[in-house]
Write a protein that holds these residues in place. Sequence first.
Motif, PDB file in Angstrom:
ATOM      1  N   ASP A  32       0.866  -1.172   0.000  1.00 28.47           N
ATOM      2  CA  ASP A  32       0.000   0.000   0.000  1.00 28.47           C
ATOM      3  C   ASP A  32       0.905   1.224   0.000  1.00 28.47           C
ATOM      4  O   ASP A  32       1.812   1.328   0.828  1.00 28.47           O
ATOM      5  CB  ASP A  32      -0.901   0.010   1.232  1.00 28.47           C
ATOM      6  CG  ASP A  32      -1.887  -1.139   1.252  1.00 28.47           C
ATOM      7  OD1 ASP A  32      -2.531  -1.335   2.308  1.00 28.47           O
ATOM      8  OD2 ASP A  32      -2.022  -1.840   0.233  1.00 28.47           O
ATOM      9  N   THR A  51      -3.950   1.239  -2.564  1.00 26.75           N
ATOM     10  CA  THR A  51      -3.766   0.009  -1.818  1.00 26.75           C
ATOM     11  C   THR A  51      -3.791  -1.193  -2.748  1.00 26.75           C
ATOM     12  O   THR A  51      -4.213  -1.111  -3.903  1.00 26.75           O
ATOM     13  CB  THR A  51      -4.853  -0.142  -0.746  1.00 26.75           C
ATOM     14  OG1 THR A  51      -6.101  -0.421  -1.384  1.00 26.75           O
ATOM     15  CG2 THR A  51      -4.978   1.128   0.077  1.00 26.75           C
ATOM     16  N   ASN A  55     -10.369  -1.911  -1.851  1.00 22.96           N
ATOM     17  CA  ASN A  55     -10.738  -0.513  -2.078  1.00 22.96           C
ATOM     18  C   ASN A  55      -9.482   0.215  -2.503  1.00 22.96           C
ATOM     19  O   ASN A  55      -8.767   0.764  -1.684  1.00 22.96           O
ATOM     20  CB  ASN A  55     -11.312   0.083  -0.795  1.00 22.96           C
ATOM     21  CG  ASN A  55     -12.077   1.350  -1.054  1.00 22.96           C
ATOM     22  OD1 ASN A  55     -12.481   1.635  -2.173  1.00 22.96           O
ATOM     23  ND2 ASN A  55     -12.300   2.126  -0.015  1.00 22.96           N
ATOM     24  N   THR A  57      -8.217   2.998  -3.992  1.00 27.44           N
ATOM     25  CA  THR A  57      -7.747   4.366  -3.813  1.00 27.44           C
ATOM     26  C   THR A  57      -8.531   5.068  -2.716  1.00 27.44           C
ATOM     27  O   THR A  57      -9.730   4.825  -2.540  1.00 27.44           O
ATOM     28  CB  THR A  57      -7.866   5.181  -5.110  1.00 27.44           C
ATOM     29  OG1 THR A  57      -9.223   5.180  -5.538  1.00 27.44           O
ATOM     30  CG2 THR A  57      -6.972   4.613  -6.192  1.00 27.44           C
ATOM     31  N   ASN A  58      -7.825   5.900  -1.993  1.00 28.95           N
ATOM     32  CA  ASN A  58      -8.430   6.715  -0.950  1.00 28.95           C
ATOM     33  C   ASN A  58      -7.818   8.102  -1.009  1.00 28.95           C
ATOM     34  O   ASN A  58      -6.616   8.247  -1.243  1.00 28.95           O
ATOM     35  CB  ASN A  58      -8.190   6.099   0.430  1.00 28.95           C
ATOM     36  CG  ASN A  58      -8.920   4.792   0.624  1.00 28.95           C
ATOM     37  OD1 ASN A  58     -10.121   4.756   0.835  1.00 28.95           O
ATOM     38  ND2 ASN A  58      -8.202   3.688   0.530  1.00 28.95           N
ATOM     39  N   TYR A  59      -8.653   9.112  -0.783  1.00 31.42           N
ATOM     40  CA  TYR A  59      -8.190  10.486  -0.891  1.00 31.42           C
ATOM     41  C   TYR A  59      -8.659  11.308   0.297  1.00 31.42           C
ATOM     42  O   TYR A  59      -9.738  11.069   0.849  1.00 31.42           O
ATOM     43  CB  TYR A  59      -8.717  11.146  -2.168  1.00 31.42           C
ATOM     44  CG  TYR A  59      -8.243  10.496  -3.445  1.00 31.42           C
ATOM     45  CD1 TYR A  59      -9.007   9.520  -4.074  1.00 31.42           C
ATOM     46  CD2 TYR A  59      -7.029  10.860  -4.009  1.00 31.42           C
ATOM     47  CE1 TYR A  59      -8.566   8.916  -5.239  1.00 31.42           C
ATOM     48  CE2 TYR A  59      -6.583  10.269  -5.181  1.00 31.42           C
ATOM     49  CZ  TYR A  59      -7.353   9.290  -5.787  1.00 31.42           C
ATOM     50  OH  TYR A  59      -6.911   8.692  -6.943  1.00 31.42           O
ATOM     51  N   ASP A  61     -10.463  14.302   1.827  1.00 28.83           N
ATOM     52  CA  ASP A  61     -11.693  14.892   1.301  1.00 28.83           C
ATOM     53  C   ASP A  61     -11.412  16.143   0.469  1.00 28.83           C
ATOM     54  O   ASP A  61     -12.055  16.379  -0.553  1.00 28.83           O
ATOM     55  CB  ASP A  61     -12.641  15.242   2.448  1.00 28.83           C
ATOM     56  CG  ASP A  61     -13.348  14.020   2.998  1.00 28.83           C
ATOM     57  OD1 ASP A  61     -13.959  14.132   4.083  1.00 28.83           O
ATOM     58  OD2 ASP A  61     -13.294  12.947   2.362  1.00 28.83           O
ATOM     59  N   LYS A  64     -10.405  15.185  -3.190  1.00 32.93           N
ATOM     60  CA  LYS A  64     -11.226  14.264  -3.983  1.00 32.93           C
ATOM     61  C   LYS A  64     -11.755  14.949  -5.235  1.00 32.93           C
ATOM     62  O   LYS A  64     -12.207  16.088  -5.186  1.00 32.93           O
ATOM     63  CB  LYS A  64     -12.391  13.747  -3.141  1.00 32.93           C
ATOM     64  CG  LYS A  64     -12.013  12.673  -2.150  1.00 32.93           C
ATOM     65  CD  LYS A  64     -13.233  12.193  -1.367  1.00 32.93           C
ATOM     66  CE  LYS A  64     -12.863  11.144  -0.348  1.00 32.93           C
ATOM     67  NZ  LYS A  64     -14.017  10.724   0.483  1.00 32.93           N
TER      68      LYS A  64
END
Length: 120
Positions: A32, A51, A55, A57-59, A61, A64
Amino acid sequence: VQLQASGGGSVQAGGSLRLSCAASGILVNFNDMGWYRQAPGKPRELVAALTTGGNPTNYLDSVKGRFTISRDDAKNMLNLQMNSLKPDDAGVYYCNSVPVVRLSSRDEYWGQGTLVTVSS
């Protein structure tokens, strides 16, 4: 492990930059990975993560819809496309694993970052 970020620069608000991170000693497709930002006077924060799990992709807020994290497995590189930049996006950007690479129980590894400045 070596992680060298590049591609930063000075842009006007609304502009774009593409950051790249050359990794060695760690495989970006087996770990990751993330882009972190440290703004003056503020703690370092994770802006975007990619990762290997379900799930991908994470951003943060606030980024985004404007930032896109990706990787180039063949080159073992991590990228961050940043569009519609705002002055609040300014800072030094680093790539690292998630969680970060540790040198010891007390020390973290942080490679070369790249500076992003955004003028209004």
